[in-house]
Write a protein that holds these residues in place. Structure first.
Motif, PDB file in Angstrom:
ATOM      1  N   LYS A  45       0.834  -1.234   0.062  1.00 19.67           N
ATOM      2  CA  LYS A  45      -0.077   0.173   0.044  1.00 19.67           C
ATOM      3  C   LYS A  45       0.782   1.287  -0.209  1.00 19.67           C
ATOM      4  CE  LYS A  45      -3.746  -2.242   2.661  1.00 19.67           C
ATOM      5  NZ  LYS A  45      -4.288  -2.354   3.962  1.00 19.67           N
ATOM      6  N   GLN A  46       2.039   1.159   0.087  1.00 20.98           N
ATOM      7  CA  GLN A  46       3.022   2.121   0.211  1.00 20.98           C
ATOM      8  C   GLN A  46       3.475   3.008  -1.251  1.00 20.98           C
ATOM      9  OE1 GLN A  46       3.186   3.323   3.437  1.00 20.98           O
ATOM     10  NE2 GLN A  46       2.143   1.544   3.401  1.00 20.98           N
ATOM     11  N   ARG A  47       3.399   4.156  -1.192  1.00 15.73           N
ATOM     12  CA  ARG A  47       3.823   4.983  -2.434  1.00 15.73           C
ATOM     13  C   ARG A  47       5.088   4.536  -2.986  1.00 15.73           C
ATOM     14  NH1 ARG A  47       0.495   9.476  -3.762  1.00 15.73           N
ATOM     15  NH2 ARG A  47       2.440  10.371  -5.006  1.00 15.73           N
ATOM     16  N   TRP A  48       5.871   4.191  -2.164  1.00 13.91           N
ATOM     17  CA  TRP A  48       7.419   4.167  -2.354  1.00 13.91           C
ATOM     18  C   TRP A  48       7.685   2.588  -2.984  1.00 13.91           C
ATOM     19  CZ3 TRP A  48       8.610   0.200   0.944  1.00 13.91           C
ATOM     20  CH2 TRP A  48       7.849   0.613   2.524  1.00 13.91           C
ATOM     21  N   TYR A  49       6.454   1.624  -2.776  1.00 11.96           N
ATOM     22  CA  TYR A  49       6.613   0.501  -3.115  1.00 11.96           C
ATOM     23  C   TYR A  49       6.784   0.401  -4.695  1.00 11.96           C
ATOM     24  CZ  TYR A  49       5.818  -4.671  -3.774  1.00 11.96           C
ATOM     25  OH  TYR A  49       5.559  -6.118  -4.164  1.00 11.96           O
ATOM     26  N   GLY A  50       7.745  -0.349  -5.230  1.00 15.40           N
ATOM     27  CA  GLY A  50       7.787  -0.131  -6.589  1.00 15.40           C
ATOM     28  C   GLY A  50       7.651  -1.607  -7.303  1.00 15.40           C
ATOM     29  N   ILE A  78      16.551  -4.061   6.099  1.00 16.36           N
ATOM     30  CA  ILE A  78      16.462  -4.371   4.627  1.00 16.36           C
ATOM     31  C   ILE A  78      15.794  -5.447   4.354  1.00 16.36           C
ATOM     32  CG2 ILE A  78      18.177  -4.579   2.773  1.00 16.36           C
ATOM     33  CD1 ILE A  78      18.640  -2.056   4.111  1.00 16.36           C
ATOM     34  N   LEU A  79      14.654  -5.084   3.655  1.00 18.50           N
ATOM     35  CA  LEU A  79      13.672  -6.277   3.214  1.00 18.50           C
ATOM     36  C   LEU A  79      14.006  -6.819   1.872  1.00 18.50           C
ATOM     37  CD1 LEU A  79      10.562  -4.788   4.815  1.00 18.50           C
ATOM     38  CD2 LEU A  79      11.896  -6.448   5.755  1.00 18.50           C
ATOM     39  N   GLU A  80      14.058  -7.932   1.530  1.00 19.55           N
ATOM     40  CA  GLU A  80      14.056  -8.575   0.380  1.00 19.55           C
ATOM     41  C   GLU A  80      12.810  -9.011  -0.147  1.00 19.55           C
ATOM     42  OE1 GLU A  80      15.904 -12.529  -1.530  1.00 19.55           O
ATOM     43  OE2 GLU A  80      17.522 -11.241  -1.107  1.00 19.55           O
ATOM     44  N   ALA A  86      10.125 -14.543 -10.282  1.00 15.01           N
ATOM     45  CA  ALA A  86      11.498 -15.012 -10.025  1.00 15.01           C
ATOM     46  C   ALA A  86      12.450 -13.721 -10.179  1.00 15.01           C
ATOM     47  CB  ALA A  86      11.699 -16.037 -10.944  1.00 15.01           C
ATOM     48  N   PHE A  87      12.253 -12.598  -9.491  1.00 14.71           N
ATOM     49  CA  PHE A  87      13.013 -11.745  -9.480  1.00 14.71           C
ATOM     50  C   PHE A  87      12.797 -11.105  -8.081  1.00 14.71           C
ATOM     51  CE2 PHE A  87       9.586  -9.248 -10.884  1.00 14.71           C
ATOM     52  CZ  PHE A  87       9.651  -7.930 -10.370  1.00 14.71           C
ATOM     53  N   TYR A  88      13.661 -10.179  -7.641  1.00 16.21           N
ATOM     54  CA  TYR A  88      13.457  -9.600  -6.267  1.00 16.21           C
ATOM     55  C   TYR A  88      13.899  -8.026  -6.018  1.00 16.21           C
ATOM     56  CZ  TYR A  88      18.402 -10.557  -5.834  1.00 16.21           C
ATOM     57  OH  TYR A  88      19.964 -10.576  -5.829  1.00 16.21           O
ATOM     58  N   GLN A  89      13.419  -7.423  -5.191  1.00  7.60           N
ATOM     59  CA  GLN A  89      13.798  -5.830  -4.826  1.00  7.60           C
ATOM     60  C   GLN A  89      14.185  -5.962  -3.506  1.00  7.60           C
ATOM     61  OE1 GLN A  89      10.361  -3.819  -6.328  1.00  7.60           O
ATOM     62  NE2 GLN A  89      10.946  -3.872  -8.496  1.00  7.60           N
ATOM     63  N   HIS A  90      14.972  -4.923  -3.229  1.00  9.29           N
ATOM     64  CA  HIS A  90      15.260  -4.503  -1.631  1.00  9.29           C
ATOM     65  C   HIS A  90      14.652  -3.436  -1.303  1.00  9.29           C
ATOM     66  CE1 HIS A  90      18.571  -7.551  -2.094  1.00  9.29           C
ATOM     67  NE2 HIS A  90      18.136  -8.000  -1.035  1.00  9.29           N
ATOM     68  N   TYR A  91      14.047  -3.267  -0.145  1.00  7.91           N
ATOM     69  CA  TYR A  91      13.528  -2.147   0.366  1.00  7.91           C
ATOM     70  C   TYR A  91      14.088  -1.660   1.941  1.00  7.91           C
ATOM     71  CZ  TYR A  91      10.389  -2.215  -3.656  1.00  7.91           C
ATOM     72  OH  TYR A  91       9.794  -2.095  -4.893  1.00  7.91           O
ATOM     73  N   ARG A 190      13.650   2.115  -2.013  1.00  5.33           N
ATOM     74  CA  ARG A 190      14.283   0.788  -2.814  1.00  5.33           C
ATOM     75  C   ARG A 190      15.737   1.344  -2.923  1.00  5.33           C
ATOM     76  NH1 ARG A 190      13.465  -1.213  -8.832  1.00  5.33           N
ATOM     77  NH2 ARG A 190      14.843  -3.083  -8.753  1.00  5.33           N
ATOM     78  N   ILE A 191      16.493  -0.034  -2.430  1.00  5.91           N
ATOM     79  CA  ILE A 191      17.947   0.142  -2.237  1.00  5.91           C
ATOM     80  C   ILE A 191      18.856  -0.816  -2.852  1.00  5.91           C
ATOM     81  CG2 ILE A 191      17.735   1.338   0.006  1.00  5.91           C
ATOM     82  CD1 ILE A 191      18.319  -1.218   1.395  1.00  5.91           C
ATOM     83  N   TYR A 192      20.076  -0.580  -3.166  1.00  8.69           N
ATOM     84  CA  TYR A 192      20.832  -1.331  -4.057  1.00  8.69           C
ATOM     85  C   TYR A 192      22.303  -1.538  -3.059  1.00  8.69           C
ATOM     86  CZ  TYR A 192      17.637   0.362  -7.467  1.00  8.69           C
ATOM     87  OH  TYR A 192      16.782   0.788  -8.119  1.00  8.69           O
TER      88      TYR A 192
END
Length: 543
Positions: A45-50, A78-80, A86-91, A190-192
């Motif tokens: 629900k967050q605006r920053w969630y991509g 740091i959430l994966e 079959a891909f992931y993002q970090h927040y 969203r971080i790297y």
């Protein structure tokens, strides 16, 4: 090691734990509950969630660390986020525990009881006490911090103390906090697993090169992850008082220009045209165009060109830091570029084939032209011969458009150096021809012209096709006046952007790339606007 979600045990909310808050993440049962559907429901629900276009599969806790001062302890997570595709993002998510029933009712993540004290885990950024801790930790940062959570400050961030903090506004991908109405701390959501380009570029331009037309770098927060990699989670900068961004400014100015068509009884068919990618001084612009457009727009375009050139001159003047030293074109760059663009082109080709039913009129006509000439467009991307290019590549803004520029009085300030959202963090740091930024800005001019027409069609007396024709004439003069100032400034500083034909080739190439990139967004989000990138593509392949 990452902790994979499993469904909560038979415990029901509010979940009770006897651990102290400071030791809560040592409890595996708590982590299981925290990473359950409750967190998933909150994040999506967050605006920053991509990841809204994909299906979330599960969340893992990749890293956690304490953000603290004295007895005040908060957690940075740091959430994966893993997806079924079959891909992931970090927040990045900082959390706090609050027991006040009336607090943060819309931002609660999990009801919980800690040592029989009931309350809620919330996003800590909602808590002023947390925002103050972060401010104080940056302000009191020590040089060469070697701890896991590393705070850094510039020499100019001093002689102040915390007074107030507030959210800056509705951002999409990050969350910014205004401190003391003087400073802005951007939390990257969203971080790297690398330093963020916005941090690198901002610090380099303002701290090392003293480039005045970007918000001054004041400090940052970096995390050293379990693999020893740096992760940027926060960037502190000076707050630039402004009258809004250049996009909103140009929409107002262009509206005046289109109103002048009727007010000054302009005959669009008799307006003089100009050379594609020619270089113009204002004295070279025909009186009929000046009468229609006015001097103000052209003087502002010159100022924006000057600031853009100064940014590139600063970025191209480094000879020690290899991350910023200029380099020439080579075969490796060509392979990277072609692979990237051909993949993107095929993706857009599939999208447009599946979207024809959404289009009509000129947009449908241009979409069919795109499909008919797909081999010509593909060949344009393949036709990149680095051996013929003599200019230099440098670190560039990477996502340069009018929305990334603030207007202050009669000047412009450039910000947001994160790079293109679809690109990987590594791709965003690849050195590119400076004209890639210029091409991005030109595409933004084109967008602003057409957005003005679309937003005010009911107010203008001319037919839409007449307005489009006038808009294309305006566009050519904007580019010409911009290039007149930009190229002159670059050449005076001896930054090598190539000879004239090379510059035209690179501009056309980068503008085609940008328009194809834009096409995917428009077809998926607002098909009516797909005519803008389609017209940009048509202009390039037919000229």
């Amino acid at each position: 090691m990452a902790n994979k979600v499993s469904k909560p045990s038979i415990l029901q909310p509010p979940y009770n734990f006897n651990d102290k808050w400071e030791a809560l993440f040592e409890n595996e049962e708590f982590i299981k509950i925290f990473l359950s559907d409750v967190l998933e429901d909150y994040i999506i629900k967050q605006r920053w969630y991509g990841g809204k276009a994909s299906k979330l599969k599960y969340i893992e806790l990749a890293e956690y660390f304490k953000i603290q001062q004295h007895d005040e302890v908060y957690y940075g997570l740091i959430l994966e986020v893993n997806f079924t595709e079959a891909f992931y993002q970090h927040y990045f998510l900082p959390i706090a525990f609050v027991s006040d029933e009336s607090f943060a009712q819309d931002d609660r993540i999990l009801p919980i009881s800690i040592q029989d004290q009931e309350g809620f885990i919330i996003d800590a950024i909602n808590l002023e006490a947390f925002r103050k801790v972060v401010f104080d930790r940056i302000l009191t940062a020590i040089p060469k911090d070697k701890t896991r959570v590393r705070y850094h400050k510039s020499d100019i961030f001093k002689d102040c103390q915390y007074e107030s903090s507030r959210f800056m506004g509705l951002e999409q991908s990050n969350t910014s906090i205004v401190y003391n109405e003087k400073y802005v701390l951007k939390f990257f959501r969203r971080i790297y697993a690398d330093r963020n380009p916005d941090y690198e570029m901002s610090r380099f331009l303002s701290d090392k090169k003293d480039f005045k037309n970007t918000p001054a770098y004041l400090g940052s927060i970096q995390i050293k992850d379990s693999d020893g990699l740096n992760i940027t989670i926060g960037l502190m900068q000076e707050m630039v008082e402004n009258q809004g961004d250049a996009w909103a400014y140009m929409l107002i100015e262009f509206h005046k220009v289109f109103c002048n068509l009727e007010y000054k009884k302009i005959n669009i068919s008799k307006l003089p045209k100009t050379e594609e990618f020619g270089r113009l001084e204002i004295k070279d612009v025909p009186p009929e165009i000046i009468d229609w457009v006015g001097l103000n727009v052209f003087t502002k375009i010159q100022k924006l060109a000057q600031r853009t050139a100064e940014m590139h001159i600063a970025l191209g003047s480094e000879f020690e830091d290899t991350a910023f030293t200029p380099t020439h074109f080579n075969g490796d760059y060509t392979v990277w570029l072609k692979n990237r663009l051909l993949y993107q082109f095929q993706n857009r080709l599939n999208t447009i084939e599946n979207s024809l039913h959404k289009l009509d009129g000129l947009a449908l006509e241009l979409a069919n032209e795109f499909l008919d000439k797909k081999n010509i467009i593909r060949k344009r991307f393949v036709n990149f011969d680095w051996t013929k290019l003599k200019g230099e590549r440098i670190r560039v803004h990477g996502d340069y458009h009018l929305g990334q520029v603030l207007v202050k009085d009669d000047d412009f300030y450039i910000l947001d150096f994160e790079g293109e959202p679809e690109s990987t963090i590594r791709d965003r740091k690849v050195k590119q021809p400076p004209l890639k930024d210029v091409a991005g800005l030109f595409r933004s001019f084109h967008y602003a012209i057409y957005a003005t027409i679309f937003n005010n069609l009911d107010l203008y007396k001319h037919e839409q096709h007449e307005l489009f024709n006038a808009g294309e004439i305006l566009y050519q003069y904007l580019k010409g006046v911009f290039l007149g100032t930009y190229v002159h400034s670059i050449q005076e500083a001896n930054l090598n952007i190539g000879y004239n034909q090379e510059r035209i080739f690179l501009l056309k190439y980068a503008m085609l790339e940008k328009a194809v990139y834009e096409l995917g967004y428009e077809l998926n989000s607002r098909p009516r606007w797909a005519v803008i990138p389609l017209k940009g593509i048509s202009n390039i392949i037919n000229n």
